[in-house]
Write a protein that holds these residues in place. Sequence first.
Motif, PDB file in Angstrom:
ATOM      1  N   ALA A 117     -18.843   5.731  12.949  1.00  0.00           N
ATOM      2  CA  ALA A 117     -18.576   4.727  12.254  1.00  0.00           C
ATOM      3  C   ALA A 117     -16.891   4.479  11.783  1.00  0.00           C
ATOM      4  CB  ALA A 117     -19.175   4.799  10.931  1.00  0.00           C
ATOM      5  N   PRO A 118     -16.256   3.344  11.739  1.00  0.00           N
ATOM      6  CA  PRO A 118     -14.934   3.142  11.705  1.00  0.00           C
ATOM      7  C   PRO A 118     -14.806   3.288   9.968  1.00  0.00           C
ATOM      8  CG  PRO A 118     -16.006   0.911  11.895  1.00  0.00           C
ATOM      9  CD  PRO A 118     -17.132   1.949  12.433  1.00  0.00           C
ATOM     10  N   VAL A 119     -13.611   3.709   9.762  1.00  0.00           N
ATOM     11  CA  VAL A 119     -13.512   3.846   8.160  1.00  0.00           C
ATOM     12  C   VAL A 119     -12.061   3.311   7.983  1.00  0.00           C
ATOM     13  CG1 VAL A 119     -12.986   5.650   6.315  1.00  0.00           C
ATOM     14  CG2 VAL A 119     -14.595   6.281   8.195  1.00  0.00           C
ATOM     15  N   GLU A 120     -12.106   2.223   7.273  1.00  0.00           N
ATOM     16  CA  GLU A 120     -10.790   1.456   6.658  1.00  0.00           C
ATOM     17  C   GLU A 120     -10.262   2.224   5.563  1.00  0.00           C
ATOM     18  OE1 GLU A 120     -11.641  -2.626   6.130  1.00  0.00           O
ATOM     19  OE2 GLU A 120     -12.401  -2.914   8.340  1.00  0.00           O
ATOM     20  N   ALA A 121      -9.462   3.086   5.778  1.00  0.00           N
ATOM     21  CA  ALA A 121      -8.698   4.086   4.483  1.00  0.00           C
ATOM     22  C   ALA A 121      -7.522   4.196   4.771  1.00  0.00           C
ATOM     23  CB  ALA A 121      -9.571   5.388   4.419  1.00  0.00           C
ATOM     24  N   ASN A 124      -3.544   8.851   3.625  1.00  0.00           N
ATOM     25  CA  ASN A 124      -4.064  10.150   2.844  1.00  0.00           C
ATOM     26  C   ASN A 124      -5.374  10.474   2.736  1.00  0.00           C
ATOM     27  OD1 ASN A 124      -4.644   8.225   1.087  1.00  0.00           O
ATOM     28  ND2 ASN A 124      -3.983   9.456  -0.638  1.00  0.00           N
ATOM     29  N   ALA A 125      -6.398   9.524   3.417  1.00  0.00           N
ATOM     30  CA  ALA A 125      -7.795   9.763   3.373  1.00  0.00           C
ATOM     31  C   ALA A 125      -8.254  10.967   4.274  1.00  0.00           C
ATOM     32  CB  ALA A 125      -8.487   8.555   3.981  1.00  0.00           C
ATOM     33  N   ILE A 126      -9.373  11.676   3.595  1.00  0.00           N
ATOM     34  CA  ILE A 126      -9.826  12.851   4.139  1.00  0.00           C
ATOM     35  C   ILE A 126     -11.246  12.342   4.691  1.00  0.00           C
ATOM     36  CG2 ILE A 126     -10.881  14.972   3.744  1.00  0.00           C
ATOM     37  CD1 ILE A 126      -8.438  15.341   1.637  1.00  0.00           C
ATOM     38  N   VAL A 127     -11.697  12.289   5.649  1.00  0.00           N
ATOM     39  CA  VAL A 127     -12.944  11.832   6.393  1.00  0.00           C
ATOM     40  C   VAL A 127     -13.627  12.979   7.056  1.00  0.00           C
ATOM     41  CG1 VAL A 127     -13.864  10.171   8.088  1.00  0.00           C
ATOM     42  CG2 VAL A 127     -11.656   9.459   6.856  1.00  0.00           C
TER      43      VAL A 127
END
Length: 293
Positions: A117-121, A124-127
């Motif tokens: 899944a793509p994450v638009e963040a 500094n995001a932690i995925v």
Amino acid sequence: MSISWLQITATTHRTAIAEAVFEQFGAEAITELDAGSELTVEMSPNSTPAFERARMLGLFTQGTLAEPIIAALHEALGDDVIVDTQTLENEDWASRWLAEHPPIRFGERLWVAPHNAPVEAGDNAIVMRLDPGLAFGTGTHPTTRLCLGWLAEADLAGRRVVDYGCGSGILAIAAVLLGAREVVAVDIDEQALQATRENAAHNGVADRIITPAMSDITGGPFDIVLANILAKPLISLAPTLTELTLPGGALVMAGLLTRQIEDVRSAYEPAFIFDAPDIEDDWARLSARKADA
């Protein structure tokens, strides 16, 4: 030979009751989804999703009879439930799960998302990447969301943590990604420990998460103790979890219903000083600080 799964969907306002029925009949996985056209997928600080009416999906092993589960749902929920059943192949279940679970945000930085899944963040995001498995725990359940919300706002830098009843390892992995120095993750189910090890490796934190037997926890007491299990075990484990927590350390408990708050809290007082409970639907999270010796 291809494995099939029985999926039972209960659409209701009283999701905790539907979940209890699924647990009674040995569901391998339980997922809560909004019954509306859109999922509530983001959590800002100090807020939680509020589903007016939700779909509870229970996944059962091949050969499970649907009729007794359906009857139990109707007996427990009366007219406030619509029940559907489906048979899913392994691939069908995984594909559907991925389609219905977009990334979820906790606090300002932490995201939980399927691998593809793509994450638009922001930068500094932690995925954290998790896919469905039999030792389920992917951030969709209120108790998991409540715990992740606490972790996302806590200062975990350099802390040592115990995840007691780790399931898929989601809390342990989140703690390390958010700065914890080391997490000891334990569970009575060997399948859960295996899922934790695999998920930790996929997220690049296997070197900071250890999975001993519950009887072999060493190195305590710890700065933070997490226990997302159920009310009765939480009560019976009070001496153990108290001993595992450093004076001044944090204890975070979930898996209890709102009506069970006082019983659980009283099992830990006066050794702990409790914050006000955080509540989502009928589920509660208790956080407390251990009194200094």
